[in-house]
Design an enzyme around this catalytic site. Structure first.
Site, PDB file in Angstrom:
ATOM      1  N   ASP A 116      -1.328  12.636   5.672  1.00 16.39           N
ATOM      2  CA  ASP A 116      -0.296  11.803   6.295  1.00 16.39           C
ATOM      3  C   ASP A 116      -0.131  11.990   7.794  1.00 16.39           C
ATOM      4  OD1 ASP A 116       0.620  10.345   4.043  1.00 16.39           O
ATOM      5  OD2 ASP A 116       1.629  12.147   3.316  1.00 16.39           O
ATOM      6  N   ASP A 178      -3.671   4.396   0.798  1.00 19.68           N
ATOM      7  CA  ASP A 178      -2.788   4.610   1.958  1.00 19.68           C
ATOM      8  C   ASP A 178      -3.525   5.332   3.097  1.00 19.68           C
ATOM      9  OD1 ASP A 178      -1.842   4.900  -0.704  1.00 19.68           O
ATOM     10  OD2 ASP A 178       0.134   5.510  -0.042  1.00 19.68           O
TER      11      ASP A 178
HETATM   12  N1  GLY Z   1       2.036   6.641   1.509  1.00 16.63           N
HETATM   13  C1  GLY Z   1       2.931   6.594   0.434  1.00 16.63           C
HETATM   14  C2  GLY Z   1       3.544   5.284   0.149  1.00 16.63           C
HETATM   15  O1  GLY Z   1       3.105   4.234   0.542  1.00 16.63           O
HETATM   16  O2  GLY Z   1       4.529   5.329  -0.544  1.00 16.63           O
END
Ligand code: GLY
Length: 401
Positions: A116, A178
């Site tokens: 992230d 993601d």
């Molecule tokens: N990256 C996590 C989400 O989209 O909830």
């Protein structure tokens, strides 16, 4: 599929999204940008800069619930402030953008344990560097890119998204859709003082995901699981969606956004082609009111929660995608599809107005976990203001990047 046939299908689909794909839709992005700046100023009046950052507001609450710098959403509030500063040139918003961005450097003091970093540090420091050119911000971005690169597995050809899930879920090497967004950090770093290796692994990651996270019908898995020994793809599963084979709305929008960005950074036509196919799949499955349910395949639809955040991510991505289209009908079609979503988001049905501190309501974070269902969530607001900013630039004939 034959390319000509595919183009015809796309044109039919896009013209279904708006009765005439070249029609000019009425939408006042300036009015909505003014709304976002006003709401930012109002929120800042009751906040202190520092290491507590907005993440969500549940139904019945009025103020942001805050999280620490290591939360995956920590970069979005500083990112919103940078966009609000870009729009308003308000020096108080600039000071707050700096004041909420700089504590995030502390993220790099602990070993990286997920993918992230791009969400956290590119949304904050990346936008900050774009608008100020502060060299200290560049240093943080370059360090974070090197840190993210340590999660790359060369046997698999992707970044490991969730180290903690190796044991918890028995997903030896896992990569989520993601994660495409976080490649932007690597691309940027490779072109701004970082190594070629960062570029190479970002390209390889995007290539590997094309044949694993993307299904033959151009919907996306949330998670791809790989063997760490020989790197082979084991299976596609879900974590935040309805089912392994369902189309989780935000995942699909991350895919559109990620492959559009990957095309911008590489000029690789395969990524552009895939971005259009992911976008078309998303658009053809949208419900009547144009905002997706949290998962396109939840059998409870129409009694399932919406996910405004997926619409915001998709709208922002579609605006950039439209800018890459040579065909004028496709260009107008993707732009109109984005405007249509922004228009609906900008009605009383979705705007938080005076109800709470956010721009928008009705996002869904992690339905299977029972968290952030039908809530205001910070990343919906981030991609909403980004999309409005992009639309304003496009309408003014300016480059997006
Ligand atoms: N990256 C996590 C989400 O989209 O909830």
């Amino acid at each position: 599929m034959n390319n000509l046939f595919y183009t015809i299908i796309v044109l039919i689909c896009l013209s279904a999204c708006s009765s005439n794909s070249r029609e000019k839709l009425e939408f006042d992005e300036q009015q909505m940008l003014d709304y976002t700046v006003e709401k930012v100023i109002a929120s800042l009046s009751s906040m202190s800069c520092g290491d507590s950052l907005p993440r969500n507001i549940y139904s019945g609450q009025t103020d942001w619930n805050l999280v620490g710098i290591n939360d995956w959403c920590s970069g979005f509030w500083p990112g919103i402030l940078w966009y609000a500063y870009e729009e308003s040139k308000n020096p108080d918003i600039l000071a707050s953008a700096q004041g909420f961005t700089e504590p995030l450097g502390g993220v790099l003091e602990v070993p990286v344990d997920n993918h992230d970093l791009g969400f956290m540090l590119y949304s904050s420091y990346g936008n900050g560097f774009r608008l100020t050119g502060n060299p200290a911000y560049q240093d943080v971005i370059l360090t974070s890119a090197d840190s993210l690169a340590t999660l790359y597995n060369s046997k698999v050809g992707t970044i490991l998204s969730w180290p903690s899930m190796r044991e918890k879920m028995n997903w030896p090497h896992n990569t989520i859709i993601d994660n495409m967004i976080n490649l932007e950090l690597l691309f940027w770093a490779s072109k701004n003082g970082g190594s070629q290796h960062l570029y190479d692994i970002a390209v390889k990651h995007a290539e590997t995901c094309m044949t694993t996270l993307i299904r033959p019908d151009y919907s996306t898995y949330h998670v791809a699981v790989f063997d760490t020994i020989d790197g082979h793809f084991i299976k596609g599963v879900t974590h935040q969606g309805y089912a392994d084979n369902s189309m989780w709305a935000r995942g699909q929008s991350w895919g559109i956004y990620g492959y559009t960005m990957a095309y911008r950074e590489t000029g690789d036509e395969r990524f552009l082609d895939l971005a259009t196919k992911l976008a078309d799949r998303f658009l053809e499955r949208l419900p009547e009111d144009g905002i997706p349910y949290w998962d396109f395949d939840d059998p409870k639809i129409p009694d399932a929660p919406k996910d405004a955040s997926a619409a915001c991510v998709a709208a922002s991505a579609l605006l950039e995608l439209s800018s890459f289209m040579d065909n004028e009908n496709l260009k107008a079609g993707y732009k109109n599809a984005a405007i249509k979503m922004l228009s609906i988001l900008s009605t009383d049905a979705y705007l938080a107005n005076g109800k709470n501190q956010a721009f928008l309501m009705h996002s869904t974070g992690h339905y299977p976990n029972g968290s952030e269902i039908d809530a205001s969530i910070i990343y919906a607001d981030y991609y909403y203001i980004e999309a409005l900013t992009r639309l304003k630039k496009i309408n003014a004939g300016k480059r997006l990047h």
